[in-house]
Enzyme design. Structure first.
Site, PDB file in Angstrom:
ATOM      1  N   GLY A  82       0.776  -1.247   0.000  1.00 21.01           N
ATOM      2  CA  GLY A  82       0.000   0.000   0.000  1.00 21.01           C
ATOM      3  C   GLY A  82       0.800   1.285   0.000  1.00 21.01           C
ATOM      4  O   GLY A  82       0.308   2.328  -0.415  1.00 21.01           O
TER       5      GLY A  82
ATOM      6  N   GLU B 191       4.101   4.165   5.746  1.00 15.89           N
ATOM      7  CA  GLU B 191       2.843   3.406   5.686  1.00 15.89           C
ATOM      8  C   GLU B 191       1.790   4.176   4.899  1.00 15.89           C
ATOM      9  O   GLU B 191       1.846   5.396   4.799  1.00 15.89           O
ATOM     10  CB  GLU B 191       2.311   3.160   7.115  1.00 15.89           C
ATOM     11  CG  GLU B 191       2.500   1.727   7.602  1.00 15.89           C
ATOM     12  CD  GLU B 191       1.605   0.693   6.925  1.00 15.89           C
ATOM     13  OE1 GLU B 191       1.236   0.855   5.749  1.00 15.89           O
ATOM     14  OE2 GLU B 191       1.282  -0.310   7.589  1.00 15.89           O
ATOM     15  N   ASP B 192       0.845   3.428   4.347  1.00 19.48           N
ATOM     16  CA  ASP B 192      -0.274   4.078   3.662  1.00 19.48           C
ATOM     17  C   ASP B 192      -1.304   4.595   4.663  1.00 19.48           C
ATOM     18  O   ASP B 192      -1.798   5.710   4.553  1.00 19.48           O
ATOM     19  CB  ASP B 192      -0.928   3.097   2.666  1.00 19.48           C
ATOM     20  CG  ASP B 192      -1.278   1.737   3.279  1.00 19.48           C
ATOM     21  OD1 ASP B 192      -0.980   1.496   4.472  1.00 19.48           O
ATOM     22  OD2 ASP B 192      -1.853   0.897   2.554  1.00 19.48           O
TER      23      ASP B 192
ATOM     24  N   ASP C 222      -4.615   1.957  11.056  1.00 23.87           N
ATOM     25  CA  ASP C 222      -5.978   1.599  11.414  1.00 23.87           C
ATOM     26  C   ASP C 222      -5.952   1.161  12.890  1.00 23.87           C
ATOM     27  O   ASP C 222      -5.956   2.001  13.788  1.00 23.87           O
ATOM     28  CB  ASP C 222      -6.396   0.476  10.456  1.00 23.87           C
ATOM     29  CG  ASP C 222      -7.864   0.136  10.504  1.00 23.87           C
ATOM     30  OD1 ASP C 222      -8.683   1.045  10.465  1.00 23.87           O
ATOM     31  OD2 ASP C 222      -8.184  -1.070  10.573  1.00 23.87           O
TER      32      ASP C 222
ATOM     33  N   PHE D 273     -13.745   3.275   4.853  1.00 22.01           N
ATOM     34  CA  PHE D 273     -12.812   2.470   4.077  1.00 22.01           C
ATOM     35  C   PHE D 273     -12.432   3.236   2.817  1.00 22.01           C
ATOM     36  O   PHE D 273     -13.286   3.588   2.012  1.00 22.01           O
ATOM     37  CB  PHE D 273     -13.432   1.120   3.713  1.00 22.01           C
ATOM     38  CG  PHE D 273     -12.399   0.171   3.209  1.00 22.01           C
ATOM     39  CD1 PHE D 273     -11.611  -0.546   4.094  1.00 22.01           C
ATOM     40  CD2 PHE D 273     -12.174   0.033   1.851  1.00 22.01           C
ATOM     41  CE1 PHE D 273     -10.624  -1.406   3.631  1.00 22.01           C
ATOM     42  CE2 PHE D 273     -11.194  -0.820   1.377  1.00 22.01           C
ATOM     43  CZ  PHE D 273     -10.413  -1.535   2.277  1.00 22.01           C
TER      44      PHE D 273
ATOM     45  N   ARG E 104      -5.662   0.473  -6.473  1.00 24.64           N
ATOM     46  CA  ARG E 104      -4.412   1.076  -5.980  1.00 24.64           C
ATOM     47  C   ARG E 104      -3.938   2.193  -6.904  1.00 24.64           C
ATOM     48  O   ARG E 104      -3.250   3.110  -6.496  1.00 24.64           O
ATOM     49  CB  ARG E 104      -3.302   0.020  -5.900  1.00 24.64           C
ATOM     50  CG  ARG E 104      -3.531  -1.064  -4.857  1.00 24.64           C
ATOM     51  CD  ARG E 104      -2.255  -1.886  -4.699  1.00 24.64           C
ATOM     52  NE  ARG E 104      -2.461  -3.130  -3.976  1.00 24.64           N
ATOM     53  CZ  ARG E 104      -2.468  -3.253  -2.650  1.00 24.64           C
ATOM     54  NH1 ARG E 104      -2.274  -2.198  -1.895  1.00 24.64           N
ATOM     55  NH2 ARG E 104      -2.655  -4.427  -2.087  1.00 24.64           N
TER      56      ARG E 104
HETATM   57  P1  IMP Z   1      -3.395  -1.869  11.174  1.00 24.87           P
HETATM   58  O1  IMP Z   1      -2.385  -2.862  11.638  1.00 24.87           O
HETATM   59  O2  IMP Z   1      -4.791  -2.246  11.600  1.00 24.87           O
HETATM   60  O3  IMP Z   1      -3.070  -0.448  11.551  1.00 24.87           O
HETATM   61  O4  IMP Z   1      -3.435  -2.067   9.619  1.00 24.87           O
HETATM   62  C1  IMP Z   1      -3.169  -1.116   8.702  1.00 24.87           C
HETATM   63  C2  IMP Z   1      -3.290  -1.777   7.335  1.00 24.87           C
HETATM   64  O5  IMP Z   1      -4.655  -2.153   7.078  1.00 24.87           O
HETATM   65  C3  IMP Z   1      -2.918  -0.790   6.250  1.00 24.87           C
HETATM   66  O6  IMP Z   1      -1.567  -0.870   5.914  1.00 24.87           O
HETATM   67  C4  IMP Z   1      -3.816  -1.231   5.106  1.00 24.87           C
HETATM   68  O7  IMP Z   1      -3.197  -2.258   4.360  1.00 24.87           O
HETATM   69  C5  IMP Z   1      -5.044  -1.812   5.760  1.00 24.87           C
HETATM   70  N1  IMP Z   1      -6.145  -0.819   5.806  1.00 24.87           N
HETATM   71  C6  IMP Z   1      -6.665  -0.252   6.907  1.00 24.87           C
HETATM   72  N2  IMP Z   1      -7.649   0.610   6.606  1.00 24.87           N
HETATM   73  C7  IMP Z   1      -7.758   0.594   5.255  1.00 24.87           C
HETATM   74  C8  IMP Z   1      -8.615   1.302   4.311  1.00 24.87           C
HETATM   75  O8  IMP Z   1      -9.482   2.140   4.651  1.00 24.87           O
HETATM   76  N3  IMP Z   1      -8.423   1.009   3.001  1.00 24.87           N
HETATM   77  C9  IMP Z   1      -7.477   0.123   2.571  1.00 24.87           C
HETATM   78  N4  IMP Z   1      -6.664  -0.550   3.409  1.00 24.87           N
HETATM   79  C10 IMP Z   1      -6.803  -0.320   4.745  1.00 24.87           C
HETATM   80 MG    MG Z   2      -0.829  -1.905   4.071  1.00 24.09          MG
END
Ligand code: IMP
Ligand code: MG
Length: 190
Positions: free
Chosen positions: A53, A109-110, A113, A162, A175
């Site tokens: 991402g 990071e993208d 979450d 999302f 993407r």
């Molecule tokens: P975390 O470990 O829950 O913080 O995960 C973050 C990862 O979840 C990001 O690097 C994304 O790959 C994915 N992610 C979380 N929210 C979204 C979203 O709204 N759209 C697309 N990917 C997401």
């Molecule tokens: Mg990711």
């Protein structure tokens, strides 16, 4: 259908949340902050992109940052249920450097979450002996956090929606969109 018609129709499936223009200008601001903070370091600056991402954001950040740097990538997948406090993060592609002790690692990071992926990676890289570990994320959804984590640099704080585009996917699609958008509800099924 021509290739171009395909691209245009993918764009039409999402509503723009953050325009390409806003993203580019915000990345400029982040770059100036990062330059201020790292300009005086004797270590090597390594941008560590988290696949997949982060790649679009990472490429733009590289172009706008006026600092010498190297780049590297890791790939991880995060599995966690709402009841777990840590979740499980599996490393799919590891960083292979012998100079971590003299490297300032800036994880790219993208989106953040739950925060599980990044908090795991920060600990992991510190344990591996990196000189410093900081994080830059294009997007942050703080309302979804299950672990205590604040990025050092953040492009945009967004609501709990999302999003796709600018590297972010839904089921590996979208993407390539040049903006961050919210999928129209009728396209949210796989
Ligand atoms: P975390 O470990 O829950 O913080 O995960 C973050 C990862 O979840 C990001 O690097 C994304 O790959 C994915 N992610 C979380 N929210 C979204 C979203 O709204 N759209 C697309 N990917 C997401
Ligand atoms: Mg990711």
């Amino acid at each position: 259908m021509t290739e171009n018609e395909h691209k245009i129709s993918e764009r039409d499936k999402a509503n723009v949340l953050i325009s390409e223009e806003s993203i580019l200008s915000r990345i400029g601001e982040l770059s100036r902050e990062i330059e201020r903070d790292y300009g005086g370091s004797d270590n090597k600056l390594v941008l560590l992109g988290i696949l997949k991402g982060s790649i679009v954001f990472m490429a733009e950040l590289m172009k706008q940052l006026r600092l010498p740097m190297e780049i590297d990538f890791m790939k991880v997948s995060s599995y966690g249920s709402g009841t777990e406090s840590t979740g499980n993060v599996e490393i799919k592609l590891d960083i292979r450097r012998r100079d971590l002790e003299t490297s300032d690692i800036l994880i790219v990071e993208d989106i953040i979450d739950s925060g599980r992926t990044l908090s795991y990676l920060i600990e992991y890289l510190k344990l591996r002996g990196a000189a410093s570990v900081k994080t830059v994320t294009l997007l942050d959804k703080p309302s979804r956090r299950v672990v205590d984590l604040k990025p050092d640099y953040c492009g945009f704080v967004i609501p709990d929606e999302f999003v796709v585009g600018y590297g972010l996917d839904f089921d590996e699609k979208y993407r390539e969109l040049p903006f961050v958008g919210v999928l129209k509800p009728e396209f949210l099924e796989k």
